[in-house]
Structures are given as structure tokens and as C-alpha cells.
Design an enzyme around this catalytic site. Structure first.
Site, PDB file in Angstrom:
ATOM      1  N   GLU A  92       0.801  -1.101   0.028  1.00 52.15           N
ATOM      2  CA  GLU A  92      -0.158   0.055   0.101  1.00 52.15           C
ATOM      3  C   GLU A  92       0.880   0.951  -0.179  1.00 52.15           C
ATOM      4  O   GLU A  92       0.332   2.245  -0.630  1.00 52.15           O
ATOM      5  CB  GLU A  92      -0.761   0.125   1.113  1.00 52.15           C
ATOM      6  CG  GLU A  92      -1.894   1.178   1.435  1.00 52.15           C
ATOM      7  CD  GLU A  92      -2.696   1.106   2.594  1.00 52.15           C
ATOM      8  OE1 GLU A  92      -3.277   1.914   2.962  1.00 52.15           O
ATOM      9  OE2 GLU A  92      -3.017   0.023   3.039  1.00 52.15           O
ATOM     10  N   ASP A  93       2.105   1.241   0.679  1.00 51.51           N
ATOM     11  CA  ASP A  93       2.743   2.478   0.791  1.00 51.51           C
ATOM     12  C   ASP A  93       4.177   2.548   0.447  1.00 51.51           C
ATOM     13  O   ASP A  93       4.795   3.633   0.127  1.00 51.51           O
ATOM     14  CB  ASP A  93       2.966   2.682   2.386  1.00 51.51           C
ATOM     15  CG  ASP A  93       1.692   2.716   3.231  1.00 51.51           C
ATOM     16  OD1 ASP A  93       0.558   3.169   2.504  1.00 51.51           O
ATOM     17  OD2 ASP A  93       1.539   2.473   4.559  1.00 51.51           O
TER      18      ASP A  93
END
Length: 755
Positions: A92-93
Site C-alpha cells: 500500500e505504501d
């Protein structure tokens, strides 16, 4: 600016990693491959999140390490879950992809990491769509493939809630609302009670801080009592158990802040009247012989637990006096998530009630870990066939919920959420077919479960040959024969009678179709009423009337007018053309209103457009207070965007929390404008000893002494106890609290609280 000590941070990160490895080794003996995989996951996460910090200022790597520690220490998960926890945010990051993870750690780790990764490309177009709901749906569907997904999401959410202090206010409310909406019910259904309790505490801390601090302080003030209870209960209990030659350990706990608040709300008691503030747990070690089957061993466990109960309450052995109404046998009939325990409440020598739970080590493990215990046992013993595994049955029910692609995502998630707190009952048709229904289902629920047409025309049922109404609550083992009539059709009160999502949906669909038929008739009648008042029928007038009655749909407004629920006088009131006078209602009105949680009088729309300060980008929108929680000046408030206006709610309002959980992008920071005075409608409920002159004393205090404008008062007396609701206009929270204190001082008044 605070100077960062990078060397110290690096040392702290290493210490956290070593703590994690030590915790894993307590769960199981790690193989060299498992140790290597955990270290690789840690190294990848550390490198991927390098230079990234959380809102609190700490290095981001502390978060995945903390989530992994929670997974091991508080859920009991093993190496695979630790690897997934360490990697749960990298896709996600960071630049790392699922394919990278699949190549390094295999399909299962990649599947779990994908399951806990949020959806970022969902855009909310209109009110029926929700990015949060899409994320919930993805998580729940992923959980069907691997339960680690939801275990890790709960661990992730717990750490996020523990570190929420550094977030901005709207984010605190959004995350707290999400937690209340979906994660707390999930923790409850999984039986992870320690995690559930802590999440409830933290949500209350951010949504109802005043009450949270008040109860926390009272619990702290009672710390000395807890020690005294341990002395007067633990010592004699240990002496009795030692004499019986039992192997055991004893744990104690104090009721949580949230649990105290819920009991005060639900039971109408004060803090001092909570008699199970303290609890003790007796955990037995029961030996298992080689020859014993599972059935024989569980019988021995049950016998040992009842033996302890007998010793504990035996007068001959100097035992304690039990409260018979508080005895619960969850061993003979375990809860749906597998919870087993004997529970009793005894009186101590210092005059305090204490709840005592009696269970074995195996039962305690299930009580602490819930369905996770069943899941982990199956993981460790894949060759063992576990009959009626509650985890597998539950996951299958989730698959069934999301198979219906015709429903909106929000409706699917809501239906799933409503099922989380329900147990199940088994009913029989006249032909002997077994029908499984949620606990507390009514005759109407059963009818709609059989067929929609049967539900629509249901007039009652024969339950075990006895005729009962549509609202009758069913119990396991009953035989149910539905009675129908073509003349019978759903009415709006049916929505409140049924408990299942299927029945509610079918009834609402039928009523909506019926309302459409009334649209033209209602519109014509409204035009005549407005014309008779000398006003123009236009969009502004229509919006004003809808706001007054708290109605968002024109179809609903026309239906109420056509059916007579809203008359010409009420239309005149909504447009300021009729003089409002206090209304007095007695007897039956109280029962219908108070017990159903309804509102005795449709609330009056007040122009509060200048009473609030909101974020500058929303200042052009109209603001109004919510009918559901009726905030008044002094309440902590939050705004929720709705069409072309902002609805102001109390921060702990359940309706607002549900909305924030589904639509984070509609949250608007709001606070009361200083110096602005506006009288807003609110309500209080009271309980009092019935006596002559009580009503007169109440009205004199409110109208004459305090000069407050009453909108309505309801009062009912039964068996010497009077109960009532008062709707009135107040300026601010301090004024309301002062009023409540003064009403409490009236002779015979037992309890007063804000609605």
C-alpha cells in the site's frame, strides 16, 4: 523542533525485533527456515519504510513490529502471521508489489497481504457508494479465503487506536467510527474479548471523552476496594481449593470503563450500583489420561468446574453466599463462538458482590482467543477432523452473505454487521423441516424466510399449536405454522418488528412501492395547504418543510401527507404560520414512545446556519442540527455533509458514527460559534415515585422558575412508579445539566437523564 537521536532509534527498533522473536519462540519452536523468513520480512519492511515516519513522529517500522507483537502475544498467531504483519503495509505504501512478495514468501503470504491492503481507486460518486464499504467487503471476502486477514486487520486496528492521539480530530472520529461500526463487532464474533474491550475503551475515549474521564476517575478512586476484595476473597478461596487438592491459578479484573457506562445506560443505575465491578477467574489444570477421548476429557473438565462451584458456595466449608439469579452455565451449553465457563456472583465479607468465572486452561484459551483458538488448533493439527467447527461455519455464512451481487456494497456490509451479534435458533415447519434463524427472530422473520409472499400476507402463526401475533419472539425447538390472509399487507411498524436483514429489506421494498402510489395525492394536498396559507409552492418552501419534519425524500413527505400522518396544522407549523403550544400526553403515549426509543413530538427546525464554525471550504453550505441526537451548545460536535447542507451531530451519536464509518470524506470539522445563542429542542427522561402533585412540581420548575419553553411532556404511572419524557428548548449544555440537577432534587424523583 525536537532533535532526533537516530542511533537510539535504531537500538529501539532492534530491541522490538528481538522482543518479537522471543514472543514467537514462546508460541512454538521456530525452525531455521521460519527464523530466516521472519528476519527477511523484517529487513524488507525496514528498508521499504526507511525514512518514513508516522504522525506521532516515530519511525514507521515500529508500527508493523507492534502489529506483529499483538498478533503473537494477544491472539496467539505463529510465524506466517508474523511475516504477513511485518509486510502488511509495504504494498500500500511502498514500491514493493504483491508479485515480489509472492516470489519471496509464497502464495499464502501474498494472499493475506493483499487481503489487508486497502482499495485506493474507489471514488465515491453518490451517497449509496462508499470507499470504506468496498474496503470492508474486500477484507471480509479475503477472510473467507484465509482467516489471518481479519486477525491481522484487528491487530492493525488495535495499534492504530492505541496511537490515535497524534491524528487530527476528524481523523480520530473517522477511525473511531470505523472501529465501532465493523471491527468491534468482528472482535466480539471471533471471541477476542480482550481486544474487543480495549477497542471499546479507546473509541469511547475519543467520541465521549467527558464521560470516559468521569468513569475512569471513579474506577481509580475505588482502587483500594479492589485490594481489600482480593484479601477477603482470594485467601479463603485458595485455602478451600488447596484442601481439595486442586491445581489452579487465580486472576482478577476490574470492569472496563465502557462496560460500566453501558451498564449505567442500559440498566439505569449509578456507578455505585454496579455490583459486578470486580471479577475473579479460577483457572483449573485438569489432567488428561491417555485412554480418554475428547468426550471423556470434557466431561472430567465439567465435573471439576462444578466441584469448584460446590466448594465456593458450600456453607459447611465456610463458602460464600451466591446470587442465584447471576449463575450461568456456559459449559453445558457453550456460546456460539465456543466460549465455555461457569459464572456466579458471590457476596464478600466487605459487602461487595464479585463475579467469579470457573474454567479450565483449555476453556480459558478459547475464552481469550475465541474462534482463533479453534483456527490455530486446526492449523497445528491438520489431520484432526473437527466436527461443527464454528470458525468454518462462520466463514461459510460470510460467503453466502456476499453471493448476492444485486445488493449495494453498503447493504451487504450492513447485513453482515447485523449478523455479528446474533446467536442462532432452530425451528420446525409443520412438515418437520428444520429452519435455522438468528436468535430473537419473530414470526414475521420466519414468514419472510419461507417466502416473500408468505411474509407480505402474514397475519400471525400457530407456534406449538398456539396462535400468536406477528411480533411473537420465537425460541429454539418450536414448530411454526404461518397464518396468512390476502387482505393483510405490511405496515411501517413491521420494520421495527423484524430482526433479520432479509425481512427488513422486503418490507421496505413493498412500502416504497406503496408510497409511490400516494405521491400525486399528497402533492396536490400540500399545494392546497400552502396556497391556503398565502405562500408560494416552490423548492425553497418544500425544502423548509422537509427539514422541519426531518424527511429527506419527497416521496416520503407526500406519503405522510396523503395518509394523514402530517395534517394541515402541522404544515402551518412547519412554515411558521401556526402558534405552537405545549402538548400534554399521558398513559399509553409514554409506553409507545419511550420503550421504542422514538420521539414524542416531531422536532422543530431551528435556523442554526450561523451557530457553527466549520472548515472554510464548507462555509457556503447551510448547517442544521440532527434530530437523532439533538446537540445543544456545549456538546462536542461534528458535521456530516448531506446533499446541499451539513448536519451537525454529537460526536458520540450512533447515527453519525455509522455515517463516518462509511463515508470518511463527508466529515466536516465543526464547533459552536462563541457568543451565539440559539434555543434548541432536546429531551430528558425521568423515573420517579408516583405521588400527587409531581406533574405540577415539574411544570412549575421548568416553566416558572427556569422560564424554559416546554414542547411536550409525557407521563405514565404504573405500580407506584412514574416514568416520563419532557421535550423542551434549552440554550446550552450547562443549562441542561443544571435543569437535570434541579429535577433530581424534586421529592420522589429517582433518575433523570438526557435522551
Amino acid at each position: 523542533m525536537h532533535e532526533i537521536d537516530e542511533q537510539r532509534e535504531e537500538l529501539q527498533v532492534q530491541e522490538k525485533y528481538e522482543e518479537l522473536i522471543a514472543a514467537c519462540r514462546l508460541i512454538k519452536v521456530l525452525t531455521p527456515q521460519e527464523e530466516e523468513d521472519i528476519f527477511r520480512a523484517y529487513a524488507i519492511a525496514k528498508q521499504a519504510h526507511s525514512g518514513t515516519r508516522r504522525k506521532s513522529g516515530e519511525l514507521y517500522i515500529f508500527h508493523p513490529l507492534a502489529v506483529a507483537l499483538i498478533a503473537v502475544k494477544e491472539v496467539g498467531l505463529g510465524p506466517t502471521a508474523v511475516i504477513c504483519a511485518l509486510l502488511h503495509d509495504v504494498v500500500e505504501d511502498t514500491e514493493i508489489t504483491l508479485d515480489n512478495i509472492r516470489m519471496l514468501f509464497g502464495d499464502r503470504v501474498a494472499t493475506v497481504v493483499d487481503g489487508v491492503t486497502k482499495i485506493e481507486d474507489v471514488i465515491e460518486i453518490h451517497q449509496s457508494e462508499s470507499k470504506q464499504a468496498e474496503n470492508y467487503r474486500k477484507i471480509l471476502l479475503s477472510m473467507c479465503r484465509d482467516a489471518y486477514v481479519i486477525f491481522l486487520k484487528l491487530c492493525d486496528r488495535l495499534h492504530n487506536m492505541r496511537t490515535l492521539e497524534s491524528m487530527k480530530d476528524t481523523k480520530k472520529l473517522a477511525i473511531s467510527s470505523e472501529t465501532q461500526y465493523i471491527y468491534i463487532p468482528l472482535a466480539h464474533r471471533l471471541g477476542l474479548y480482550n481486544i474487543k474491550t480495549e477497542l471499546e475503551e479507546l473509541v469511547m475515549k475519543y467520541t465521549n471523552p467527558e464521560k470516559y474521564n468521569e468513569i475512569s476517575n471513579k474506577i481509580a478512586e475505588n482502587a483500594g476496594t479492589e485490594q481489600k476484595l482480593k484479601e477477603c476473597l482470594t485467601k479463603p478461596l485458595c485455602k478451600m481449593l488447596d484442601a481439595a487438592g486442586l491445581k489452579y491459578q487465580i486472576k482478577t479484573r476490574v470492569k472496563s470503563v465502557y462496560s460500566c457506562w453501558k451498564k449505567m445506560q442500559n440498566k439505569g443505575v449509578t456507578f455505585d450500583e454496579i455490583f459486578d465491578l470486580y471479577a475473579m477467574r479460577v483457572i483449573l489444570t485438569v489432567d488428561r489420561e491417555d485412554w480418554m477421548s475428547d468426550k471423556d476429557y470434557k466431561q472430567r473438565e465439567k465435573d471439576e468446574c462444578f466441584k469448584v462451584y460446590s466448594i465456593l458456595t458450600s456453607k459447611e466449608n465456610g463458602g460464600f453466599v451466591p446470587n442465584e439469579s447471576r449463575f450461568r452455565d456456559w459449559i453445558t451449553n457453550p456460546k456460539v463462538n465456543g466460549y465455555e465457563s461457569l459464572q456466579t456472583t458471590v457476596m464478600t465479607s466487605i459487602g461487595k458482590w464479585v463475579e467469579i468465572q470457573i474454567r479450565t486452561q483449555r476453556m480459558d484459551n478459547i475464552a481469550e482467543k475465541g474462534m482463533a483458538a479453534h483456527f490455530l488448533y486446526k492449523e497445528a493439527h491438520p489431520e484432526a477432523a473437527i466436527a461443527n467447527n464454528p470458525m468454518e461455519e462462520w466463514l461459510q455464512s460470510i460467503r453466502n452473505t456476499f453471493e448476492n451481487t444485486e445488493k449495494s456494497v453498503i447493504d451487504q456490509v450492513q447485513e453482515f454487521k447485523e449478523s455479528l451479534y446474533t446467536n442462532e435458533i432452530y425451528l420446525f415447519t409443520p412438515k418437520g423441516k428444520v429452519v435455522k434463524m438468528p436468535a430473537h427472530s419473530t414470526v414475521l422473520d420466519f414468514a419472510f424466510a419461507i417466502h416473500t409472499d408468505i411474509g407480505i400476507h402474514c397475519i400471525g402463526a400457530k407456534v406449538n399449536s398456539r396462535v400468536v401475533p406477528v411480533s411473537f419472539t420465537l425460541h429454539s425447538g418450536q414448530q411454526v405454522q404461518i397464518l396468512t390472509s390476502k387482505k393483510s399487507t405490511p405496515t411501517p411498524d413491521w420494520v421495527d418488528i423484524v430482526k433479520t436483514a432479509r425481512a427488513k429489506e422486503r418490507i421496505k421494498e413493498y412500502l416504497h412501492e406503496q408510497k409511490k402510489r400516494y405521491q400525486q395525492l399528497g402533492e396536490e394536498k400540500l399545494k392546497k395547504d400552502i396556497s391556503a396559507l398565502g405562500l408560494q409552492y416552490n423548492i425553497e418552501t418544500l425544502q423548509h418543510i422537509k427539514r422541519y419534519f426531518g424527511i429527506t425524500s419527497e416521496v416520503e413527505l407526500y406519503y405522510r401527507i396523503a395518509s394523514g400522518a402530517i395534517g394541515s396544522h402541522e404544515i402551518a407549523q412547519s412554515l411558521g404560520k401556526a402558534r405552537r403550544t405545549p402538548q400534554m400526553m399521558f398513559l399509553g403515549a409514554y409506553k409507545d414512545i419511550f420503550e421504542s426509543g422514538g420521539n414524542p413530538i416531531t422536532s422543530t427546525y431551528a435556523d442554526t446556519s450561523r451557530s457553527f464554525v466549520v472548515d472554510s471550504s464548507y462555509q457556503q453550505l447551510h448547517t442544521e442540527t440532527a434530530n437523532c441526537c439533538k446537540p445543544i451548545q456545549g456538546d462536542a460536535v461534528v458535521g456530516i455533509m448531506s446533499d446541499d447542507k451539513i448536519i451537525i451531530h454529537r460526536t458520540n451519536c450512533k447515527v453519525a458514527m455509522d455515517e463516518m464509518a462509511k463515508h470518511e470524506n463527508r466529515i466536516v470539522r465543526a464547533k459552536w460559534r462563541q457568543g451565539e445563542k440559539v434555543s434548541l429542542l432536546t429531551g430528558i427522561s425521568l423515573t420517579a415515585i408516583d405521588r400527587k402533585g409531581l406533574l405540577q412540581d415539574l411544570t412549575k420548575l421548568i416553566s416558572e422558575e427556569l422560564d424554559l419553553n416546554m414542547r411536550a411532556i409525557t407521563l405514565e404511572a404504573s405500580e407506584g412508579i412514574g416514568r416520563g419524557i419532557i421535550m423542551l428548548y434549552v440554550n446550552n449544555l450547562s443549562g441542561l445539566n443544571s435543569l437535570i440537577d434541579k429535577i433530581k432534587a424534586i421529592d420522589g424523583v429517582e433518575d433523570v437523564r438526557r435522551l
